[in-house]
Motif scaffolding. Structure first.
Motif: not given
Length: 403
Positions: A105-112
């Protein structure tokens, strides 16, 4: 120096110090791998905090990802080590789902779909779930002692900290749109202070647990005979006195069996000390298996053994000794030439009234002496009747001899 930088360096400094201490502990206690896992956990945590402040040449977003990856692995290591320390099966699947879900979820809200507030919620909720998972694993063992209870409470508090504190600060002072001023925000300040406090408390509790492990190991070494795996004389006498006290309070009968291997010196001289060691270990294993969890078994001399049997009168103890004698004399010992027969002699007595260990041992030893003097490979009884036996049982209490 900037006050903010001092606060920023507080957590990595504490984490590195704790990691170093756990690493030193593991170096001297290699048989406790959870200490090495704790060292890795605190070291990764230190790296995570440092990467929050110092951006790598690869850029802001990859640095933040690396920082939170360090935090995630640190949390997984800490959870695994705590659960493993208390002999529980580590819930790798649950840890993986919670940690992986939070990081994904962190990666989603960081890159996407970039959103700092949701990144904060994703990581904190993942860590909060891990804390509550540890609390659930510690729940069955929390009554064993103070360290277990303290760690259980700290796990609950840690879970509440990640959930409640995060939501409260974001509702009161959020949402956060960028890193401008983020490290001076109330969220980051409370995060640093709560992490430092909980890290120290958890580490201190784990230090106490490690110290208790060492103390238990030293006590076990002091009270255990390394060759036979039974209690040594000191350990047997201490445990036997406690059992006698318990039996006296509960008005339960108790009996004592002494055993001595026959012609052991001659066996040592003929087949060597290695063969003698195997004989002792083999006899001890049979004795311990027969005594079960209720009895207290010990090696009280070179080839002399003792078993204290609760809930046993003279007749029951006689049958116990006779069963061991028959089983042992009919079997063979690995490492000895085929056909080599090893036997043992037994002295049996039952407690009279609130008789102490010393007179009980003395009467059993007298019976054993008679067994050794009358052909060996036999069971002899003390003639004094136990206060817990019924009078009609006297007719069956007679000396026994093999063959």
């Amino acid at each position: 120096m900037d006050t903010g930088l001092l606060v920023a360096l507080l957590n990595p400094t504490i984490a590195l110090a704790l990691g170093a201490v756990f690493l030193v502990l593991w170096f001297y206690q290699r048989h406790r791998p959870y200490l090495a896992v704790l060292a890795a956990s605190y070291s990764l945590s230190a790296a995570g905090f440092l990467l929050q402040y110092f951006t790598l040449p690869v850029g802001m977003a990859p640095t933040k990802l690396l920082s939170n990856t360090c935090f995630t692995f640190a949390a997984c290591c800490l959870c695994s080590a705590i659960v493993a320390r208390y002999g529980r099966r580590v819930p790798y699947v649950g840890i993986g789902v919670l940690a992986g879900g939070g990081l994904t979820a962190f990666c989603w809200f960081l890159f996407v779909q970039p959103d700092l507030t949701w990144r904060i919620l994703a990581m904190n909720f993942g860590f909060g779930g891990l804390s509550l998972l540890v609390a659930a694993e510690l729940r069955p063992v929390r009554g064993r002692g103070p360290t277990e209870m303290i760690l259980f409470v700290l796990s609950l508090l840690s879970g509440l900290n990640f959930f409640v504190r995060t939501l409260a600060v974001i509702v009161a002072h959020g949402p956060f749109t960028s890193y401008d001023g983020f490290y001076a925000s109330s969220y980051w300040t409370t995060a640093l202070l709560s992490h430092a406090l909980l890290s120290l408390l958890i580490a201190l509790c784990l230090f106490c647990a490690a110290a208790l492990d060492v103390m238990k190991a030293l006590k076990a070494e002091a009270y255990t005979d390394p060759l036979s795996g039974l209690l040594n004389r000191r350990g047997f006498e201490e445990r036997a006195r406690l059992l006698l006290l318990h039996c006296a309070t509960a008005k339960m009968p108790v009996a004592l069996v002494l055993a001595d291997l026959d012609h052991f010196k001659a066996l040592n001289d003929l087949h060597g000390h290695a063969a003698g060691d195997r004989v002792i270990a083999d006899f001890a294993a049979k004795l311990l298996s027969a005594a079960g969890t209720g009895g207290v078994a010990g090696r009280i001399g070179g080839e002399e053994f003792a078993v204290l049997l609760p809930l046993s009168d003279l007749g029951a103890a006689r049958l116990f000794a006779e069963a061991i004698r028959t089983l042992y004399s009919a079997g063979s010992v690995d490492g000895l030439p085929p056909g080599t027969r090893v036997t043992a002699s037994f002295g049996v007595t039952a407690r009279t009234g609130d008789e102490g260990l010393e007179p009980l041992m003395r009467r059993a030893d007298e019976a054993l002496y008679k067994a050794k003097g009358n052909g060996r490979d036999s069971v002899r009884l003390s003639y004094e009747r136990s206060a817990y036996e019924q009078p009609e049982s006297l007719s069956v209490v007679e000396p026994l001899k093999a063959g």
